[in-house]
Design a protein around this motif. Structure first.
Motif, mmCIF file in Angstrom:
data_model
loop_
_atom_site.group_PDB
_atom_site.id
_atom_site.type_symbol
_atom_site.label_atom_id
_atom_site.label_comp_id
_atom_site.label_asym_id
_atom_site.label_seq_id
_atom_site.Cartn_x
_atom_site.Cartn_y
_atom_site.Cartn_z
ATOM 1 N N MET A 218 22.139 9.442 -6.602
ATOM 2 C CA MET A 218 22.139 10.869 -6.273
ATOM 3 C C MET A 218 21.591 11.580 -7.512
ATOM 4 O O MET A 218 22.006 11.272 -8.623
ATOM 5 N N GLN A 219 20.646 12.488 -7.321
ATOM 6 C CA GLN A 219 20.137 13.244 -8.474
ATOM 7 C C GLN A 219 20.269 14.731 -8.190
ATOM 8 O O GLN A 219 20.295 15.152 -7.035
ATOM 9 N N ASP A 220 20.369 15.511 -9.259
ATOM 10 C CA ASP A 220 20.435 16.967 -9.061
ATOM 11 C C ASP A 220 19.016 17.516 -8.851
ATOM 12 O O ASP A 220 18.093 16.748 -8.572
ATOM 13 N N ASP A 221 18.837 18.822 -9.016
ATOM 14 C CA ASP A 221 17.538 19.411 -8.671
ATOM 15 C C ASP A 221 16.512 19.381 -9.801
ATOM 16 O O ASP A 221 15.402 19.876 -9.642
ATOM 17 N N ALA A 222 16.884 18.824 -10.946
ATOM 18 C CA ALA A 222 15.994 18.936 -12.112
ATOM 19 C C ALA A 222 14.730 18.087 -12.006
ATOM 20 O O ALA A 222 13.689 18.457 -12.534
ATOM 21 N N GLY A 223 14.794 16.951 -11.337
ATOM 22 C CA GLY A 223 13.648 16.031 -11.299
ATOM 23 C C GLY A 223 13.546 15.247 -12.600
ATOM 24 O O GLY A 223 14.409 15.366 -13.482
ATOM 25 N N GLY A 224 12.512 14.439 -12.728
ATOM 26 C CA GLY A 224 12.316 13.693 -13.972
ATOM 27 C C GLY A 224 12.320 12.186 -13.802
ATOM 28 O O GLY A 224 11.987 11.448 -14.723
ATOM 29 N N LEU A 225 12.704 11.714 -12.598
ATOM 30 C CA LEU A 225 12.649 10.267 -12.340
ATOM 31 C C LEU A 225 11.200 9.897 -12.015
ATOM 32 O O LEU A 225 10.534 10.593 -11.245
ATOM 33 N N GLN A 226 10.725 8.822 -12.633
ATOM 34 C CA GLN A 226 9.346 8.384 -12.427
ATOM 35 C C GLN A 226 9.321 6.890 -12.149
ATOM 36 O O GLN A 226 10.141 6.147 -12.687
ATOM 37 N N ALA A 227 8.379 6.464 -11.323
ATOM 38 C CA ALA A 227 8.291 5.034 -11.007
ATOM 39 C C ALA A 227 6.848 4.580 -11.084
ATOM 40 O O ALA A 227 5.929 5.354 -10.811
ATOM 41 N N MET A 228 6.667 3.327 -11.448
ATOM 42 C CA MET A 228 5.325 2.788 -11.485
ATOM 43 C C MET A 228 5.044 2.034 -10.190
ATOM 44 O O MET A 228 5.850 1.226 -9.752
ATOM 45 N N SER A 229 3.926 2.367 -9.588
ATOM 46 C CA SER A 229 3.527 1.662 -8.376
ATOM 47 C C SER A 229 2.045 1.351 -8.502
ATOM 48 O O SER A 229 1.252 2.247 -8.791
ATOM 49 N N LYS A 230 1.706 0.106 -8.331
ATOM 50 C CA LYS A 230 0.303 -0.342 -8.458
ATOM 51 C C LYS A 230 -0.343 0.252 -9.715
ATOM 52 O O LYS A 230 -1.390 0.916 -9.659
ATOM 53 N N ASP A 231 0.318 0.063 -10.840
ATOM 54 C CA ASP A 231 -0.195 0.449 -12.163
ATOM 55 C C ASP A 231 -0.341 1.950 -12.383
ATOM 56 O O ASP A 231 -1.035 2.381 -13.296
ATOM 57 N N GLU A 232 0.270 2.750 -11.568
ATOM 58 C CA GLU A 232 0.196 4.199 -11.762
ATOM 59 C C GLU A 232 1.598 4.780 -11.755
ATOM 60 O O GLU A 232 2.455 4.313 -10.994
ATOM 61 N N TRP A 233 1.824 5.806 -12.571
ATOM 62 C CA TRP A 233 3.142 6.450 -12.585
ATOM 63 C C TRP A 233 3.215 7.556 -11.542
ATOM 64 O O TRP A 233 2.285 8.350 -11.399
ATOM 65 N N PHE A 234 4.329 7.591 -10.840
ATOM 66 C CA PHE A 234 4.570 8.615 -9.821
ATOM 67 C C PHE A 234 5.909 9.277 -10.094
ATOM 68 O O PHE A 234 6.831 8.623 -10.595
ATOM 69 N N SER A 235 6.027 10.550 -9.742
ATOM 70 C CA SER A 235 7.350 11.158 -9.855
ATOM 71 C C SER A 235 8.090 10.986 -8.534
ATOM 72 O O SER A 235 7.486 10.882 -7.463
ATOM 73 N N ILE A 236 9.409 10.923 -8.654
ATOM 74 C CA ILE A 236 10.271 10.794 -7.477
ATOM 75 C C ILE A 236 11.157 12.029 -7.455
ATOM 76 O O ILE A 236 12.301 12.001 -7.935
ATOM 77 N N PRO A 237 10.607 13.139 -6.974
ATOM 78 C CA PRO A 237 11.341 14.400 -7.070
ATOM 79 C C PRO A 237 12.551 14.409 -6.143
ATOM 80 O O PRO A 237 12.603 13.627 -5.185
ATOM 81 N N PRO A 238 13.513 15.293 -6.428
ATOM 82 C CA PRO A 238 14.674 15.372 -5.544
ATOM 83 C C PRO A 238 14.265 15.860 -4.151
ATOM 84 O O PRO A 238 13.400 16.726 -4.044
ATOM 85 N N VAL A 239 14.843 15.294 -3.144
ATOM 86 C CA VAL A 239 14.665 15.757 -1.762
ATOM 87 C C VAL A 239 16.062 16.107 -1.258
ATOM 88 O O VAL A 239 16.983 15.290 -1.347
ATOM 89 N N LYS A 240 16.199 17.336 -0.778
ATOM 90 C CA LYS A 240 17.513 17.875 -0.410
ATOM 91 C C LYS A 240 18.316 16.918 0.494
ATOM 92 O O LYS A 240 17.767 16.356 1.440
ATOM 93 N N ASP A 241 19.575 16.789 0.181
ATOM 94 C CA ASP A 241 20.514 16.006 0.997
ATOM 95 C C ASP A 241 20.127 14.542 1.184
ATOM 96 O O ASP A 241 20.446 13.938 2.205
ATOM 97 N N THR A 242 19.381 14.010 0.232
ATOM 98 C CA THR A 242 19.065 12.573 0.328
ATOM 99 C C THR A 242 19.530 11.856 -0.931
ATOM 100 O O THR A 242 19.740 12.482 -1.969
ATOM 101 N N PHE A 243 19.660 10.554 -0.822
ATOM 102 C CA PHE A 243 19.830 9.695 -1.990
ATOM 103 C C PHE A 243 18.522 8.946 -2.212
ATOM 104 O O PHE A 243 17.765 8.721 -1.263
ATOM 105 N N VAL A 244 18.299 8.551 -3.449
ATOM 106 C CA VAL A 244 17.160 7.688 -3.758
ATOM 107 C C VAL A 244 17.685 6.259 -3.816
ATOM 108 O O VAL A 244 18.746 6.009 -4.388
#
Ligand code: AKG
Ligand code: FE2
Length: 290
Positions: A218-244
């Motif tokens: 569970m993350q708050d609204d700040a954002g900041g989680l990033q993941a690497m997929s196929k050698d590129e970095w992507f952000s995983i922003p918060p989406v309301k009422d969801t878990f990552v």
């Protein structure tokens, strides 16, 4: 000696997708996709948002399209959002409230609570005790037993959710019932994390794979989680009422690389404080030898 022959027995359902992936990913290819030490320390900044599927937990029961999305998340994206998860909104609000209250306490007071031997300490210490800037401090009277029981309840509910989700993994991957479920530890380890703003060229959490089976975050609204997929970095922003949800090394390992563990990091660049609550699920070691 223990050898791994074939990771899974398949069920009677259509397994063509699963087998296709099994045959197309061999260990060498997979290990080449692992992150190199240089990449680990490169100052990664995501420019794009990861198109991780939003999986509706209720829909999984009756909609095969939802199941296909889950399959995609497992073998490609490495991350998913979980909606309609059924965790009580009031419980979530309370978890957020007491976490904020705890992290604003003066460091000395947080330290005093270190010796408390409740469920949290037993199951993995939920709170970090590292000191923050003095300006953040706000004294309060904390009922630590209440906090403990609240988190215990939360871990229990997230654990039920994780086990339900893993049983859907089996369906998505065409596996015999119990093939994964019997191997995942039915106790989550809970953290409540608080990040100050991440200074330039530093990490909130440096890049890593989670080691276990899966993590429900569970993350708050700040954002900041990033993941690497196929050698590129992507952000995983918060989406309301969801878990990552992301998958760890153990799940990747026992699935022979069919399920993708994802390299991720955290940098908080937008809010004075960022909170997140990961629950980690590991491997049930009793079951490793059969
Ligand atoms: O804070 C987050 O969003 C993720 C933290 C994390 O990746 C971890 O603790 O393993
Ligand atoms: Fe992680």
């Amino acid at each position: 000696m223990f050898t791994l022959s074939f990771a899974f027995k398949t069920s009677n359902r259509d397994t063509s997708n699963y087998l296709r992936h099994f045959l197309s990913i061999n260990h060498k290819e997979k290990s080449m996709r692992k992150i190199t030490p240089e990449e680990k320390f490169k100052n990664a900044r995501a420019k794009k948002v990861l198109s991780a599927p939003v999986i509706d937990m209720e829909r999984l029961l009756y909609d095969s399209k939802e199941n296909e999305k889950l399959y995609e998340a497992l073998v490609n994206a490495g991350f998913l959002y979980l909606s309609n998860h059924g965790i009580d909104k009031n419980l979530i609000q309370e978890i957020k409230r007491v976490s904020a209250e705890f992290y604003h306490l003066p460091a000395s007071k947080r330290k005093e609570l270190e010796d408390f031997k409740g469920n949290l300490i037993h199951d993995g210490s939920a709170f970090s005790l590292s000191p923050f800037a003095k300006s953040i401090e706000k004294d309060a009277n904390i009922d630590i037993e209440y906090v403990d029981s609240l988190f215990y309840k939360y871990i229990g509910e997230i654990t039920n959710l994780a086990l339900r989700l893993v049983s859907f993994f089996e369906i998505a991957l065409g596996l015999e019932k119990g093939r994964l479920l019997n191997r995942v530890e039915p106790h989550g380890v809970q953290n409540a994390l608080c990040y100050e703003r991440t200074p330039p060229k530093k990490w909130g959490v440096p890049g890593h794979y989670d080691n276990g089976f899966l993590t429900i975050l569970m993350q708050d609204d700040a954002g900041g989680l990033q993941a690497m997929s196929k050698d590129e970095w992507f952000s995983i922003p918060p989406v309301k009422d969801t878990f990552v949800v992301n998958f760890g090394n153990m799940l990747e390992h026992i699935s022979y690389g069919v399920v993708t563990a994802t390299w991720h990091n955290v940098r908080n660049t937008s809010a004075p404080l960022r909170w997140s609550w990961p629950t980690f699920f590991g491997k049930w070691f009793l079951h490793i030898f059969y």
